[in-house]
Design a protein around this motif. Sequence first.
Motif, PDB file in Angstrom:
ATOM      1  N   ARG A 205       1.895   4.472  -3.548  1.00 57.55           N
ATOM      2  CA  ARG A 205       0.670   4.695  -4.164  1.00 57.55           C
ATOM      3  C   ARG A 205      -0.463   4.515  -3.050  1.00 57.55           C
ATOM      4  O   ARG A 205      -1.715   4.464  -3.068  1.00 57.55           O
ATOM      5  CB  ARG A 205       0.275   3.495  -5.223  1.00 57.55           C
ATOM      6  CG  ARG A 205       0.615   3.722  -6.573  1.00 57.55           C
ATOM      7  CD  ARG A 205       0.271   2.936  -7.688  1.00 57.55           C
ATOM      8  NE  ARG A 205       0.477   3.423  -9.010  1.00 57.55           N
ATOM      9  CZ  ARG A 205      -0.233   4.278  -9.602  1.00 57.55           C
ATOM     10  NH1 ARG A 205      -1.355   4.972  -9.087  1.00 57.55           N
ATOM     11  NH2 ARG A 205       0.254   4.597 -10.831  1.00 57.55           N
ATOM     12  N   MET A 206       0.087   4.451  -1.632  1.00 52.50           N
ATOM     13  CA  MET A 206      -0.732   4.388  -0.626  1.00 52.50           C
ATOM     14  C   MET A 206      -1.301   5.573  -0.248  1.00 52.50           C
ATOM     15  O   MET A 206      -1.603   6.315   1.013  1.00 52.50           O
ATOM     16  CB  MET A 206      -0.111   3.902   0.519  1.00 52.50           C
ATOM     17  CG  MET A 206       0.097   2.318   0.211  1.00 52.50           C
ATOM     18  SD  MET A 206       0.740   1.381   1.724  1.00 52.50           S
ATOM     19  CE  MET A 206      -0.500   1.719   2.916  1.00 52.50           C
TER      20      MET A 206
ATOM     21  N   ASP B  67      14.488  -8.355  -6.642  1.00 52.58           N
ATOM     22  CA  ASP B  67      14.569  -7.110  -7.411  1.00 52.58           C
ATOM     23  C   ASP B  67      12.993  -6.965  -7.629  1.00 52.58           C
ATOM     24  O   ASP B  67      12.281  -5.575  -7.679  1.00 52.58           O
ATOM     25  CB  ASP B  67      15.204  -7.167  -8.685  1.00 52.58           C
ATOM     26  CG  ASP B  67      16.728  -7.115  -8.217  1.00 52.58           C
ATOM     27  OD1 ASP B  67      17.058  -6.534  -7.250  1.00 52.58           O
ATOM     28  OD2 ASP B  67      17.623  -7.443  -9.197  1.00 52.58           O
ATOM     29  N   VAL B  68      11.943  -8.106  -8.169  1.00 53.89           N
ATOM     30  CA  VAL B  68      11.015  -7.636  -8.305  1.00 53.89           C
ATOM     31  C   VAL B  68      10.172  -7.433  -7.265  1.00 53.89           C
ATOM     32  O   VAL B  68       9.367  -6.578  -7.067  1.00 53.89           O
ATOM     33  CB  VAL B  68      10.317  -9.228  -8.927  1.00 53.89           C
ATOM     34  CG1 VAL B  68       8.743  -9.168  -8.924  1.00 53.89           C
ATOM     35  CG2 VAL B  68      10.835  -9.325 -10.288  1.00 53.89           C
ATOM     36  N   CYS B  69      10.402  -8.066  -5.903  1.00 51.55           N
ATOM     37  CA  CYS B  69       9.843  -7.541  -4.582  1.00 51.55           C
ATOM     38  C   CYS B  69      10.032  -6.131  -4.321  1.00 51.55           C
ATOM     39  O   CYS B  69       9.265  -5.384  -3.825  1.00 51.55           O
ATOM     40  CB  CYS B  69      10.189  -8.653  -3.563  1.00 51.55           C
ATOM     41  SG  CYS B  69       9.658 -10.284  -3.954  1.00 51.55           S
ATOM     42  N   CYS B  70      11.159  -5.827  -4.421  1.00 52.94           N
ATOM     43  CA  CYS B  70      11.540  -4.494  -4.231  1.00 52.94           C
ATOM     44  C   CYS B  70      10.720  -3.336  -4.933  1.00 52.94           C
ATOM     45  O   CYS B  70      10.279  -2.596  -4.491  1.00 52.94           O
ATOM     46  CB  CYS B  70      13.175  -4.143  -4.458  1.00 52.94           C
ATOM     47  SG  CYS B  70      14.108  -4.962  -3.339  1.00 52.94           S
ATOM     48  N   ALA B  71      10.650  -3.782  -6.278  1.00 51.94           N
ATOM     49  CA  ALA B  71       9.896  -2.771  -7.188  1.00 51.94           C
ATOM     50  C   ALA B  71       8.236  -2.847  -6.908  1.00 51.94           C
ATOM     51  O   ALA B  71       7.741  -1.669  -6.895  1.00 51.94           O
ATOM     52  CB  ALA B  71       9.969  -3.473  -8.677  1.00 51.94           C
ATOM     53  N   ILE B  72       7.854  -3.826  -6.619  1.00 50.30           N
ATOM     54  CA  ILE B  72       6.483  -4.064  -6.067  1.00 50.30           C
ATOM     55  C   ILE B  72       6.335  -3.201  -4.940  1.00 50.30           C
ATOM     56  O   ILE B  72       5.128  -2.422  -4.671  1.00 50.30           O
ATOM     57  CB  ILE B  72       6.142  -5.389  -5.760  1.00 50.30           C
ATOM     58  CG1 ILE B  72       5.856  -5.979  -7.203  1.00 50.30           C
ATOM     59  CG2 ILE B  72       4.701  -5.562  -5.135  1.00 50.30           C
ATOM     60  CD1 ILE B  72       5.605  -7.667  -7.042  1.00 50.30           C
ATOM     61  N   LEU B  73       7.156  -3.348  -3.927  1.00 52.19           N
ATOM     62  CA  LEU B  73       7.096  -2.545  -2.501  1.00 52.19           C
ATOM     63  C   LEU B  73       7.165  -1.223  -2.804  1.00 52.19           C
ATOM     64  O   LEU B  73       6.480  -0.374  -2.131  1.00 52.19           O
ATOM     65  CB  LEU B  73       8.160  -3.099  -1.715  1.00 52.19           C
ATOM     66  CG  LEU B  73       7.867  -4.418  -1.076  1.00 52.19           C
ATOM     67  CD1 LEU B  73       8.934  -4.810  -0.150  1.00 52.19           C
ATOM     68  CD2 LEU B  73       6.612  -4.622  -0.276  1.00 52.19           C
TER      69      LEU B  73
ATOM     70  N   LEU C   8      -3.296  -3.324  -1.608  1.00 56.68           N
ATOM     71  CA  LEU C   8      -2.014  -3.123  -1.675  1.00 56.68           C
ATOM     72  C   LEU C   8      -1.256  -3.568  -0.114  1.00 56.68           C
ATOM     73  O   LEU C   8      -0.293  -4.185  -0.476  1.00 56.68           O
ATOM     74  CB  LEU C   8      -1.647  -1.566  -1.658  1.00 56.68           C
ATOM     75  CG  LEU C   8      -1.972  -0.770  -2.979  1.00 56.68           C
ATOM     76  CD1 LEU C   8      -1.644   0.658  -2.899  1.00 56.68           C
ATOM     77  CD2 LEU C   8      -0.905  -1.435  -4.128  1.00 56.68           C
ATOM     78  N   LEU C   9      -2.061  -3.251   0.847  1.00 51.91           N
ATOM     79  CA  LEU C   9      -1.499  -3.838   1.969  1.00 51.91           C
ATOM     80  C   LEU C   9      -1.439  -5.532   2.065  1.00 51.91           C
ATOM     81  O   LEU C   9      -0.429  -5.792   2.341  1.00 51.91           O
ATOM     82  CB  LEU C   9      -2.181  -3.465   3.071  1.00 51.91           C
ATOM     83  CG  LEU C   9      -2.103  -2.037   3.335  1.00 51.91           C
ATOM     84  CD1 LEU C   9      -3.267  -1.212   4.582  1.00 51.91           C
ATOM     85  CD2 LEU C   9      -0.846  -1.461   3.811  1.00 51.91           C
ATOM     86  N   GLU C  10      -2.421  -5.857   1.444  1.00 53.57           N
ATOM     87  CA  GLU C  10      -2.168  -7.654   1.384  1.00 53.57           C
ATOM     88  C   GLU C  10      -1.336  -8.025   0.473  1.00 53.57           C
ATOM     89  O   GLU C  10      -0.532  -8.966   0.886  1.00 53.57           O
ATOM     90  CB  GLU C  10      -3.819  -8.044   0.748  1.00 53.57           C
ATOM     91  CG  GLU C  10      -3.957  -9.438   1.039  1.00 53.57           C
ATOM     92  CD  GLU C  10      -5.194  -9.938   0.111  1.00 53.57           C
ATOM     93  OE1 GLU C  10      -5.407 -11.054   0.009  1.00 53.57           O
ATOM     94  OE2 GLU C  10      -5.868  -9.051  -0.239  1.00 53.57           O
TER      95      GLU C  10
ATOM     96  N   LEU D  61      -1.845  -9.997  -6.903  1.00 52.67           N
ATOM     97  CA  LEU D  61      -2.595 -10.596  -5.801  1.00 52.67           C
ATOM     98  C   LEU D  61      -3.061 -11.947  -5.737  1.00 52.67           C
ATOM     99  O   LEU D  61      -3.017 -12.833  -5.071  1.00 52.67           O
ATOM    100  CB  LEU D  61      -3.913  -9.796  -5.457  1.00 52.67           C
ATOM    101  CG  LEU D  61      -3.858  -8.733  -4.441  1.00 52.67           C
ATOM    102  CD1 LEU D  61      -5.125  -7.822  -4.203  1.00 52.67           C
ATOM    103  CD2 LEU D  61      -3.104  -9.077  -3.114  1.00 52.67           C
ATOM    104  N   VAL D  62      -4.025 -12.382  -6.761  1.00 52.59           N
ATOM    105  CA  VAL D  62      -4.354 -13.614  -7.253  1.00 52.59           C
ATOM    106  C   VAL D  62      -3.226 -14.543  -7.271  1.00 52.59           C
ATOM    107  O   VAL D  62      -3.153 -15.649  -6.796  1.00 52.59           O
ATOM    108  CB  VAL D  62      -5.312 -13.566  -8.426  1.00 52.59           C
ATOM    109  CG1 VAL D  62      -5.874 -14.996  -8.902  1.00 52.59           C
ATOM    110  CG2 VAL D  62      -6.569 -12.640  -8.159  1.00 52.59           C
TER     111      VAL D  62
END
Length: 1091
Positions: free
Chosen positions: A361-362, A349-355, A399-401, A302-303
Amino acid sequence: MFGEHLVRLRWDQLNPVERRKFANLAVDLMSEIANPSEEWALKSQTAALVAEIVRKEGPNLWQELLPSIITLSNMGPIQAELVAMVLRWLPEDITVHNEDLEGDRRRILLRGLSQSLPEILPLLYTLLERHYGAAIMEASRRQMDIAKQHGAAAVAAVNAVNAYAEWAPLPDLAKYGIIYGCGFLLTSPDFRVHACEFFKLVSPRKRPVDASSDFDSAMRSVFEVLMNVTKDFFMKSSSGGSSESEFEFAEYICESLVSLGSTNLQCIAADSTVLSFYLQQMLGFFQHSKLALHYQSLLFWLVWLLDHFLSLMRDLMSKSKTALTDGLNTGTGQADNEKRKMLALVTDDVCCAILDTSFQRMLMKEKVHPGTAPAVGTLELWSDDFDSKVDFSQYRSRLLELIRFIAFHKPLVAAAKVSERITEVIKSFMLVLLPTKDLAMIESMHLALENVVSAIFDGSNEYGKNSAEIQLSLHQIFEGLLQQLISLKWTEPTLVEVLGHYLDALGPFLRYYPDAVGAVINKLFELLTSLPFMVKDPSTSSARRARLQICTSFIRIAKTASESLLPHMKGIASTMTYLQTEGVLLRAEQNLLGEAFLVMASSAGVQQQQEVLLWLLEPLSKQWTQPEWQEAYLTDSTSLVRLCADTQFMWSVFHTVTFFEKALKRSGFRKGSMSSENSSKTNSPAEHPMVSHLSWMLPPLLKLLRAIHALWSPSVTQALPGEMRAAMLMSDVEKASLLGEGKTKLPKGALTFHDGSQFDISREAYSEPNEADIRNWLRGIRDSGILGLSATLGDSFFRCVDPHSVILALMENVQHMEFRHIKQLVHLALAPLVKFCPSDLWDAWLEKLLHPLFLHVWQALTSSWSSLLREGKAKVPDLHGVLAGSDLKVEVMEEKLLRDLTREICSLCSVLAAPGLNAVVPSLEQAGQVSQMDDSSMRDLAAFASTSMVGFVLNKKDLAIPILKICIEAFGWTDSEAMSKVTSLCGLVILLAISTDNVELREFILLSLPCITLQDLLAFEEALSKTGSPKEQKQHMKSLLIMATGNKLKALATQKAVNVITNVTMRNRNLDAAPESSLDEGDAIGLAAIT
């Protein structure tokens, strides 16, 4: 300990020779107690004694003792432990404030220790290396006693190192092997927790401005140590060999890595390989099944993403603005390139893993059905007992942010992943035997969809900057998802509610692709009509909530899809008319759909709004203006009891009033829909589409308000039935709110009051209203904002409504109102009436409206504050008839009610002093010039009565006295927020006193302000005349008010940041005993509004 007591309190009584002897004696004592039989506490006290002596004597003594201490450390593990303790106490007493050590002496000692670091740090490294190795070796020989002694020495050395970690130069920690040594200890299960503390302290240290490359090199060493440990953890974790202690250790390491990444990532930014490896490790923590590891990593992402995305956006905006000037700043261009390089490592790929991880986890552990376990996998989901300081909603919002950040910069990736996940969830959901018992998974994803869609399509024009290829792909993805949602044949109320959320989440998408709007509208009406209309069994009220949710979805789509709905207005109107004709649309549902229509019309122009309002309000006006119901239910307060017994008509009245308020809020023009140059003309009150409806809307409403306010009159209250009297008392939800005990979760479809509380409007269908229903009905009518919103229309309101009827409705029983009622009345009605009343109507409206209010409130506040300050109890009327319960809780509620009303009344005083209502009052500079003239040249106070609100008030003596009394007494009430609100009014009163020839006003000021004299006022006038600087003139005004209030204003100014409910158990409070502030005269005291 006698020695430590002597050093602390009587050290200055010893001569230099005695001090040296005592110091040597203390060091010798360390040698004597260095044996296994001595208690650890005695060893610690002896080490503290030596440290205390050094603090008193300074670095010269330390340099003398250092050789002896080094020699002592070589004598054995126990002696080494004692030496490490001494080294630990010295810097800890410097970094942790010690009142016995003055600032200069602390700096001298710190300088001395810094100069000794070349001796101290190698000594600590030697102690670490020697005794850690000895402990391992002796343990392998089964010599456990001696191994423990060496282990204790090693631990003491690590603790000493930690005392230097916060302030010793980082290059020195690397140079003398401290970073390497502590990193090596991370491999030992027995010592790694202590070593973790070192890295926890070092990691967040910011790079000094004048730091050399040595700092970056040292910090890179810290990165390497922690990343190597993390690599080993992930290898062990993937093989299933991690224990709980390993996870706890990994949490410490992750915390340090997060600190490093948040403050020192630039130290490894130049090496893309190392940086990429670091980001992969943080992604590994984010994906980890352990919630603690995931949560720490979430904070980093986030930061870091926020900082880099926003910085890059600011740079690009700055770049575009300066493109036409003399070239770009080379440094800025380099910074842009560095940020682009770093963001380039956040691949698809990193963004897909984070998403993927964020979507999974929601969910909250307590809400997941056991049958969902396979879908969740081994993830440790959020639980209520994970973190007492953070609740699930805060975690989910983070998480949404994070999801929004990724969707904004990787729209195609986010769109594909959220669509894929929703499709997967729906398919698995359809396979569940009892789907309505397992809604957590599918309910959670609508929030993810909403945030992805809003990030891509809503707000700025970023979507239009995407290439045509990306836009086409986004269109195809969301169109496919929308078709899938529309094809669902869900009829279960809870499922219908969820589907409504999914459809309105796509509202921003519909703005750019209006071809899909018709299908969404048809689906919403299909869902609405699929649910039962009449529901009398409370156990099946989910159908009612689902119907309300579908109607609310129309509003949400109308807001987000904007003009895309305009071509469909006639079709929606036809369907609404059909449903109304068939009698299958409740009033609450009609109101929500009507509100959606108003939102749509707000973007279509005045004529369209007028047509929509006429269509919506004409049926209501026919019923609302009938004299029969007014004669039956509004003649007096007792007839209001009969109205509350007529359930259907009672709720009809409620929804009519509610819709009037919605119509006033939603009508007019959307912000930004026209240029600022034309706004004052085209959006003038005379052209507001609601103007023509005020004449029939307000008279019955004023009668209704008058009857409701009269219920609190004692003579009326006594004659009311018990249920009605009970409904007039404060609810448990209101009490909990006053106590700060959090919001009670209420059913969906609840109506929100102006103060944030709610009630369930689906109760309207039940046959008989209960106490709570009547309470909510009374409050909903009483606290409506119709009068205040109508007042914003200006002349159109004030010249078409009889002021006497308004004054009668609001002020007839003001002396019987409770504090919370008066607060709402002031906020929602009186403040707007004052702000927007035309000046030529002040006499007709404001004097009779404000005089009874301020007269009663002055008396009530004076009494309650006096009781609070003397007895510790505010004694407000709101809690009369309420069971006392805990005396402490009652006191807290009373004080909260008192402070809320005080601040609202003082806020109304600040409205009276608003610059727009007092433009003709002389400025400070003008007042200074006037003070030099003869009295004959000064204007009469009456000259300001028609052009200045404060001048008008001061010319009405009966009105002015209670207002000025409140302002003056506010300086003695312990509420700095309220006090700051009245200072602008006080300033204008003083300006008028010195700008006019009104002797009575000057005498009033002199008599009212306890510490001001005529000479002070004359000196103030003279000071104003000698300076033309507005800043200096304002300073003179501040100084005058501070002096006039005996410095109470100044003292209270320091409390603003910590102004909280006082200790309600304290009975005797004496304001005069409070010490005066030490602020300079120039400090801000809330008078910035004075002009």
